[in-house]
Design an enzyme around this catalytic site. Structure first.
Site, PDB file in Angstrom:
ATOM      1  N   SER A 494      15.112  60.965   0.506  1.00 22.92           N
ATOM      2  CA  SER A 494      15.942  61.262  -0.643  1.00 22.92           C
ATOM      3  C   SER A 494      15.529  62.558  -1.330  1.00 22.92           C
ATOM      4  O   SER A 494      15.673  63.638  -0.780  1.00 22.92           O
ATOM      5  CB  SER A 494      15.867  60.061  -1.595  1.00 22.92           C
ATOM      6  OG  SER A 494      16.947  60.024  -2.455  1.00 22.92           O
ATOM      7  N   ASP A 505      14.799  75.735   4.446  1.00 26.40           N
ATOM      8  CA  ASP A 505      16.008  76.507   4.742  1.00 26.40           C
ATOM      9  C   ASP A 505      16.022  77.870   4.062  1.00 26.40           C
ATOM     10  O   ASP A 505      16.669  78.802   4.538  1.00 26.40           O
ATOM     11  CB  ASP A 505      17.249  75.715   4.329  1.00 26.40           C
ATOM     12  CG  ASP A 505      17.569  74.594   5.315  1.00 26.40           C
ATOM     13  OD1 ASP A 505      16.763  74.376   6.233  1.00 26.40           O
ATOM     14  OD2 ASP A 505      18.619  73.946   5.154  1.00 26.40           O
ATOM     15  N   LYS A 519      17.728  59.892   4.489  1.00 24.11           N
ATOM     16  CA  LYS A 519      18.580  59.098   3.612  1.00 24.11           C
ATOM     17  C   LYS A 519      19.881  59.827   3.307  1.00 24.11           C
ATOM     18  O   LYS A 519      20.958  59.364   3.642  1.00 24.11           O
ATOM     19  CB  LYS A 519      17.833  58.769   2.315  1.00 24.11           C
ATOM     20  CG  LYS A 519      18.607  57.882   1.371  1.00 24.11           C
ATOM     21  CD  LYS A 519      17.705  57.368   0.261  1.00 24.11           C
ATOM     22  CE  LYS A 519      18.474  56.466  -0.689  1.00 24.11           C
ATOM     23  NZ  LYS A 519      19.265  57.228  -1.650  1.00 24.11           N
TER      24      LYS A 519
END
Length: 623
Positions: A494, A505, A519
């Site tokens: 999460s 990223d 999740k």
């Protein structure tokens, strides 16, 4: 005069639901009123506790008691929560006024979002895992408190409130036909569950049980021809089956209705659920509500634990708690509370035994590498920071380390305080440990990410409603430019995955460890008005800065560590994940990435040859 097929069909349908509604009305009028449960406040310890005493000290020891007798109508199954429900660090939850807990997102996010509305993660369909959920529910003191403080009229109102919320806010609500069939299937599973039957007070023999199950199955099959298509029609089904099981097995109508509601939520996705409070039946607008274990000021003994065959494995203690002062440490196995053996108990049951008012004490016994110790712990108010273990782990290279246990209301603030202390001690690079971090608040995952990202997207969310569609970007005027390594594992979920993906990223740091949980959905907490508690619904999915969907995908580490030993390592120096993180720091890659990010560039992680750059937006100022 002939009647058209459509007219006849509607008459038949109306007659069917009229009969169901009549049965429901008779049932409500005959419903019993149950006594209200006394409010219980969950707690943690006081100081001045004696150090652990060995088993040779009889004043702290108690003989093992026999386990509770197996419920009527079958052997008690060994209960463990299914993987998607496990909390790695379990501690008693404090209670706070509902007025301080508005509808909130539990992180529960790339420049490009899918055009179509997202579909929630698949619901649980494995009968064995569903049985584990049912068993866990009816060993949960809060669920039992709700059951014992709520009558059938309130259960009916609760069902309608839950149904309306699903229709309005769930990311991809199923039809009433699907929900009703799933609820009836769930009840048939419950009729084969010892924990449910024991709480329900079922009477009769196996033949009676089979007859009742067949009645539910037959009714379910009939509904294929006349399915429920509205909340009111589904409510009629719930009331009919509650009356039928009460007549055939003596089962309380309220528990049938409660399981009907729970099974309905199970059919949506893995995370939507009913979260009652153990405070009687007052509406949430006036009562105390729980905030899903994210409280920072709680009362208790200060133990963080997870399931163990012999009780509970202690994963750590809260600073300045009685557990910490008594000398409990990671790796100890909690085996006994008072005179009660913990073998075979669920974490909820164990937490309930530890719970009590501030200023009271509880006797415990632990096993430490075969040696038994006893201690008396005092429950007291303690601040539970989500940040722990801040220290310099490599004095030569000045590598700092901090563990972020969850994303709660003060995570960003507490993390920055810890980083300043390390920085003032000479820290040159930082390892943030997210292993076992189950997530927490979406807002905090964004704020923590914003501490490190000079620019770029942090996360995007997409749901059915406009309010669920967001794109969060780095906004902080000054950010930390420390070389950064992030540790993740299969229990990082999460909000943890949001932070790890944002760092990865955007090329801001290196991720080390194992593939994260995956999740990828946002849950919103809706305070209930019918009973005291929260309805947790999946309202959106989130996406990494690169645009990839996180649900079911998670974060793949840049450096994979296969021989994990976090649970067995007694010191950080023995931790293989941390050893790998320090080795990554030694390569100079995190330093290069931090420098590139500060120049508005992105350095791709290529461990063999880390030299590829991509232009990014102009950076903000740095610290």
């Amino acid at each position: 005069m002939f009647t058209s097929t459509t007219t006849q069909h509607n008459k038949t349908r109306n007659t069917f639901w009229m009969l169901a509604s009549f049965a429901s009305l008779m049932m409500i009028l005959g419903g019993m009123t149950l006594c209200l449960a006394k409010e219980t406040r969950l707690v943690l310890p006081n100081a001045a506790q004696p150090l652990l005493k060995t088993a040779a000290q009889p004043d702290q020891l108690h003989g093992d008691s026999d386990s509770p007798a197996a419920p009527l109508m079958g052997q008690s199954r060994k209960v463990e929560q299914p993987p998607d429900l496990i909390q790695v660090a379990v501690r008693p939850n404090a209670l706070r006024p509902a007025s301080t807990v508005p509808v909130r997102n539990e992180i529960t996010t790339p420049s490009q979002l899918p055009a179509a509305a997202p579909v929630a993660q698949p619901h649980e369909s494995d009968p064995e895992k569903l049985q584990l959920r049912i068993s866990s529910r009816y060993q949960d003191p809060k669920m039992l408190s709700l059951l014992n403080s709520t009558n059938m009229r309130q259960m009916t109102s609760l069902f309608l409130e839950v149904s309306q919320s699903i229709d309005a806010r769930h990311v991809s609500p199923t039809s009433y036909e699907v929900r009703t069939a799933a609820a009836l299937n769930g009840l048939m599973l419950a009729l084969d569950n010892p924990e449910f039957l024991a709480v329900a007070g079922a009477r009769g023999n196996d033949a009676n049980l089979q007859q009742a199950t067949d009645s539910v199955r037959k009714f379910r099959d009939q509904l294929e021809l006349q399915p429920a298509r509205s909340a009111e029609e589904a409510m009629g089904v719930m009331q009919w089956v509650a009356t039928t099981l009460n007549q055939q097995l003596g089962i309380r109508q309220e528990i049938v209705a409660l399981e009907f509601i729970n099974a309905t939520l199970d059919s949506l996705d893995k995370y939507s659920s009913l979260m009652p409070n153990k405070v009687g039946n007052a509406p949430s607008a006036q009562a105390n509500v729980s905030t899903a274990g994210l409280e920072e000021r709680i009362v208790g003994v200060g133990i963080e634990m997870k399931k163990h065959d012999n009780g509970a494995l202690i994963m750590g203690t809260v600073e300045e708690s009685s557990a910490s002062e008594a000398g409990l440490k990671r790796g100890d196995v909690l085996t006994q509370i008072g005179s009660q053996s913990l073998t075979g108990m669920s974490l909820n049951q164990i937490a309930e035994l530890i719970t009590g008012p501030a200023g009271t004490t509880v006797d415990i016994q632990i096993d430490r590498t075969g040696q038994k110790y006893g201690a008396t712990l005092e429950r007291r108010s303690v601040y539970v920071s989500s940040v722990a273990g801040a220290q310099i782990v490599d004095p030569t290279r000045k590598v700092g380390y901090v563990k972020l246990k969850q994303f709660s209301e003060s995570s960003a603030e507490d993390l920055e305080k810890a980083m300043w202390k390390l920085y003032n001690s000479g820290m040159n690079s930082l390892v943030i440990d997210l292993r076992g971090n189950p997530g927490g608040l979406l807002t905090e995952s964004i704020q923590v990410s914003d501490l490190f990202l000079p620019s770029g997207v942090i996360v995007s969310t997409k749901g059915r409603n406009a309010s669920d569609n967001t794109t969060e970007t780095a906004k902080r005027a000054k950010t930390w430019n420390l070389p950064l390594v992030v540790l993740v594992d299969e229990n990082s979920a999460s909000a943890s995955e949001i932070f790890a993906a944002a760092i990865q990223d955007n090329g801001r740091g290196v991720v080390v460890g194992r593939h994260s949980y995956g999740k990828g959905t946002v849950q919103t907490h809706f305070p209930l008005t019918t009973v005291s508690g929260i309805l947790k619904l999946t309202t959106a999915k989130f996406y990494a800065p690169s645009g990839r969907e996180m649900a079911g995908a998670g974060v793949t580490p840049d450096y994979l560590v296969k021989n994990a030993n976090e649970e067995t390592a007694t010191t950080l120096a023995e931790d293989n994940d941390l050893k790998q993180a320090i080795e990554v720091v030694q390569t100079g890659l995190p330093q290069q990435m931090a420098k590139a990010a500060g120049q508005g560039k992105k350095l791709s992680v290529q461990p063999a040859s880390p030299q590829a750059y991509e232009e990014l937006a102009a950076p903000t100022s740095e610290r």
